[in-house]
Design an enzyme around this catalytic site. Structure first.
Site, PDB file in Angstrom:
ATOM      1  N   ASP A  76       0.833  -1.201   0.000  1.00  0.00           N
ATOM      2  CA  ASP A  76       0.000   0.000   0.000  1.00  0.00           C
ATOM      3  C   ASP A  76       0.873   1.259   0.000  1.00  0.00           C
ATOM      4  OD1 ASP A  76      -2.311   1.446   0.227  1.00  0.00           O
ATOM      5  OD2 ASP A  76      -2.646   1.005   2.354  1.00  0.00           O
TER       6      ASP A  76
ATOM      7  N   ASP B 279     -10.259   5.056  -0.656  1.00  0.00           N
ATOM      8  CA  ASP B 279     -10.857   4.039   0.232  1.00  0.00           C
ATOM      9  C   ASP B 279     -12.381   4.023   0.182  1.00  0.00           C
ATOM     10  OD1 ASP B 279      -8.227   3.751   0.907  1.00  0.00           O
ATOM     11  OD2 ASP B 279      -8.539   3.878   3.074  1.00  0.00           O
TER      12      ASP B 279
HETATM   13  C1  GLA Z   1      -5.046   2.727   3.167  1.00  0.00           C
HETATM   14  C2  GLA Z   1      -5.693   1.642   2.338  1.00  0.00           C
HETATM   15  C3  GLA Z   1      -6.676   0.869   3.168  1.00  0.00           C
HETATM   16  C4  GLA Z   1      -5.959   0.287   4.383  1.00  0.00           C
HETATM   17  C5  GLA Z   1      -5.256   1.364   5.151  1.00  0.00           C
HETATM   18  C6  GLA Z   1      -4.374   0.814   6.216  1.00  0.00           C
HETATM   19  O1  GLA Z   1      -5.991   3.681   3.569  1.00  0.00           O
HETATM   20  O2  GLA Z   1      -6.310   2.177   1.220  1.00  0.00           O
HETATM   21  O3  GLA Z   1      -7.283  -0.147   2.405  1.00  0.00           O
HETATM   22  O4  GLA Z   1      -5.067  -0.687   3.950  1.00  0.00           O
HETATM   23  O5  GLA Z   1      -4.444   2.149   4.293  1.00  0.00           O
HETATM   24  O6  GLA Z   1      -3.737   1.811   6.957  1.00  0.00           O
END
Ligand code: GLA
Length: 826
Positions: free
Chosen positions: A176, A234
């Protein structure tokens, strides 16, 4: 062994059956599938990965090994492993830090078994284990959730971390981005490739999912790097988030495929405030989009209804289809959307999604769906049963925010309805009386005889007759019955379904779209009735900005125009009576340029005539900017003015369509010639021939020729660059004597017709006897110098040979019944 073991052995039988069913439905049973050449060559995720991920359920601080173990147990207990949920992924906030050798370890308090212990637990349940890291020096939780342990992301430790994960038994890595450009100056493709190579070096098969929220269009570069890539920011457990993500995926269909998937983020089914219908739309559309399916909820707490949604084997089979073609948006009528994807083996999956606040009937023609193998058996994937046959179109009533998912397979089933079906629709102006051609198709093995089409009126719409006799329809053929409708001057605008039945055969799909009368003098768009006025924020305003101020761009005030807010769609009916539209699009001064916290005004605009784009803004328009246009709107019926946020969110996107002056006249020069048809005789004997001359149709399109009301589809002919053609057609011997209409319909839906008398004995007709040489052309005078064009037959009725004769055309007042460019009208 304990109960877990016993449960698993029962589950494994179910598992075999369910997996076999999904594999068979997914077309994967017999097909050897491999990743396309452009995809990461690890031979993994050849169908979208499925499983559970901790983030949407517990986010950061509530993550611990009990939560993960409960998910494993829940997946097993609720039969979810059986239908394909496989990877149990621990997201961010598992990390305890690094030891003196730099090796990662899990938080010992929340993960007392360690990650290797937890992975073993997952594996013992027959599932696979996944974990989370980031390419920079911090994970997202360090930044967004103030996670206090630093140095836990993989920068500088890529190979070490990949090996640690492999040693623990990790089968899936979510990697990520989390601002690695800002914190560490990293560049995405290079940083993600580094971990790809590190994973490959371990020799362990590890699915590799990357996430940079779609910020730099990863679909254009990530396929050789990762098995899946996030395409959005998200997801939230709300309808707004889910439905806007779905919309944003429409343009990405071509980038996805086996081993390389667009990832519109993990599921929120079961979370937040989404209704049962919204959960169905969320899950059903993720399946249509060939999206990875990661549950993010407490599976033990789900009610049976939700479990039924997420474990529906037919929906999952669509997601897991071996062909891996992501659905495309086929049509969007004010939020009533049709999405379709081609499946391995020739089936077609269709989603009818209703994003509007009201239930409505949503449909599509097989042509729109790419269905070339008609007839098809229509299967309701949610209900898991075949529901009907179709040779022409599909439709279903869909509740607000719900989605019907249909699967079409070639063939027909005499035990199902729709072996005989009828459908029709047309656009009618307020105050007008028009015909709706209703096509009655007979897919059955015997002729349809003695049927009536019964029609009920609707608000403001009155059928001239409540009952129409349907001529007999031979097996495998169709007829068109014209239904006359009068629309009141105050009838509600928009599409209205009409209740109609075919006696003894069931319901008919019939609808009229009511539009305002077309302008017959030059005017402004803001002086017309808006057929549709959707705005991303506030209301569409006439001759004012969206904030109800005078329209003003770069200090200049405009009296006329529309004030909108992205994303906005405005439609007006021109009815083919206008020739030109001038105006400009820009950002109203009232935004004062935006605000760094929320964003800045920026929009893109398009103008469409009957669905075809006729103008596009050259690029993104910013604060005080505008762009002017003059567009040709000849023959345009429905004009659409659309503004989008240009992909960067719609904060401050106050757009103005300025002036929007239309040149219109009832018969304005160049406003499009009305299509005409004339024939060489006013009567013809059954089995005889007629030569017809068509003009004023769409240049270079294909013209279908029909005889109504009789067995139709006489054939088709190619129109020339003038939109004209001549064709000789044979009136089939099975035609019943009486008055019929010869109709030409071009591929844009323009049609014209002329009445012809079909006689049993030829009198007073002038057509040649059946079987006689066509060049006798009995009763046809010399003079017009017209040579017939070749005619390709498309129906059962044969076309006559070309008539190389000079003929005199008797123009029989070719009545133009309707001019509609809407192909859906047919
Ligand atoms: C980002 C990602 C989420 C999650 C968080 C974890 O926001 O998009 O899906 O993995 O990080 O901190």
């Amino acid at each position: 062994m304990g109960p877990v073991r016993r449960r698993r052995s029962r589950a494994s039988v179910r598992s075999l059956i369910a997996r076999a069913l999904i594999a068979a439905l997914a077309g994967g049973g017999l097909l050897a599938v491999s990743a396309p050449a452009h995809a990461l060559d690890n031979d993994l995720a050849l169908t979208p990965p499925m499983g559970w991920n901790s983030w949407n359920q517990v986010r950061c601080y509530d993550l611990n090994e009990d939560v993960v173990k409960a998910a494993v147990d829940g997946i097993t207990a609720r039969g979810l492993g059986d239908v394909g949920y496989e990877y149990v992924v621990v997201d961010d906030c598992w990390q305890g830090g690094r030891d003196e050798s730099g090796k990662l370890f899990a938080d010992p308090e929340r993960f007392p078994s360690g990650m290797d212990g937890l992975a073993a637990y997952v594996h013992r349940a027959g599932l696979k284990f996944g974990i989370y890291s980031s390419p920079g020096s911090e994970t997202c939780a360090n930044h967004w959730d103030s996670y206090p342990v630093y140095g836990i992301a993989s920068l500088g430790h890529e190979e070490q971390d990949a090996q640690t994960f492999a040693d623990w038994g990790v089968d899936y890595l979510k990697y990520d981005w989390c601002r690695a450009d800002i914190t560490d100056g990293l560049e995405r493709p290079a940083a993600f490739s580094k971990m790809r190579d590190a994973l490959a070096k371990t020799g362990r098969p590890i699915v590799y999912g990357i996430s940079e929220y779609g910020d730099t269009a990863p679909w254009t570069w990530a396929a050789p790097i990762a098995n899946l890539w996030r395409t959005t920011s998200d997801i939230q457990p709300t309808w707004n988030s889910v439905s806007s993500i779905i919309q944003s995926q429409a343009k990405l269909a071509s980038y996805s495929g086996p081993g390389a998937w667009n990832d519109p983020d993990m599921l929120q089914v079961g979370n937040g405030t989404m209704s049962a219908a919204e959960n169905r739309t969320h899950f059903g559309m993720w399946a249509m989009l060939a999206a990875p399916l990661f549950l993010g909820t407490d599976v033990d707490a789900l009610n049976e209804q939700t479990v039924a949604v997420i474990s529906n084997p037919e929906i999952i089979a669509i997601d897991q289809d071996a062909r891996g073609s992501q659905a495309s948006l086929v049509s969007d009528r004010s939020g009533a959307q049709v999405w379709a994807r081609q499946l391995a083996g020739g089936d077609i999956a269709v989603a009818l999604m209703n994003t509007t606040g009201q239930g409505q009937t949503i449909g599509a023609t097989l042509e729109q769906l790419g269905g070339e193998a008609a007839p098809y058996i229509v299967r309701d994937a949610w209900g898991r049963k075949d529901i009907s046959n179709t040779a022409k179109s599909i439709s279903a009533h869909v509740a607000s925010h719900d989605t019907a998912v249909l699967r079409l397979r070639a063939g027909s089933d005499p035990t199902l309805p729709g072996l005989v079906s009828a459908a029709g629709s047309a656009t009618i102006e307020r105050g007008a009386t028009e015909m709706i051609p209703v096509r009655v198709s007979n897919l059955g093995a015997s002729a349809l005889v003695g049927t009536n089409l019964e029609i009920m009126g609707a608000a403001g719409i009155t059928p001239t007759s409540a009952s129409y006799a349907v001529p007999s329809v031979p097996a495998g053929e169709s007829v068109v019955v014209d239904v006359e409708l009068s629309v009141a001057a105050d009838a509600p605008l928009g599409e209205t379904p009409l209740e109609a039945t075919l006696t003894g055969e069931g319901e008919v799909s019939l609808s009229a779209t009511v539009v305002p009368p077309a302008p017959d003098t030059s005017t402004h768009v803001s002086d017309l009735v808006l057929v549709q006025a959707d705005n991303g924020w506030g209301e569409v305003r006439k001759d004012a900005s969206v904030n109800q101020q005078p329209l003003q761009i770069d200090g200049i005030t405009y009296a006329k125009g529309l004030g909108v807010h992205a994303d906005s769609t405005v439609r007006v009916w021109l009815g083919g009576q206008c020739t030109a539209l001038t105006g400009s699009l820009g950002i109203d001064d009232e935004t004062e340029g935006g605000d760094p916290a929320w964003g800045f005004p920026s929009v893109e605009g398009t103008i469409q005539g009957d669905g075809t784009t006729i103008w596009e803004s050259a690029g993104m328009l910013g604060y005080r900017e505008s762009e002017s246009f003059t567009v040709d709107v000849q023959r345009v019926n429905m004009l659409t003015l659309a503004v989008t946020d240009g992909g960067d969110g719609n904060a401050y996107d106050h757009a103005d369509w300025l002036d929007l002056a239309l040149e219109c006249a009832p018969d304005a020069p160049g406003a499009g010639t009305d299509p005409q048809v004339s024939v060489n005789a006013d009567a013809v004997k059954v089995g005889g021939e007629l030569t017809a001359r068509f003009s004023g149709f769409t240049a270079d399109s294909t013209l279908r020729i029909e005889l109504r009301s009789a067995v139709v589809e006489l054939g088709s002919v190619q129109l020339d660059a003038d939109g004209s053609a001549t064709a000789t057609v044979t009136v089939p011997a099975s035609t019943s004597p009486g008055e019929h209409r010869l109709v030409g319909v071009d591929s844009e839906g323009l049609e014209a017709q002329v009445t012809v008398m079909v006689t049993a004995d030829g009198s007073p007709g002038v057509g040649p006897d059946p079987g006689t040489d066509t060049d006798k052309g009995a009763g046809v005078s010399d003079g017009a110098g017209v040579t017939s064009a070749g005619l390709a037959t498309t129906g059962g009725a044969g076309a006559g040979p070309a008539m190389a004769l000079a003929v005199l055309f008797l123009t029989l007042g070719a009545a133009l019944l309707r001019r509609s460019r809407m192909t859906s009208a047919r």
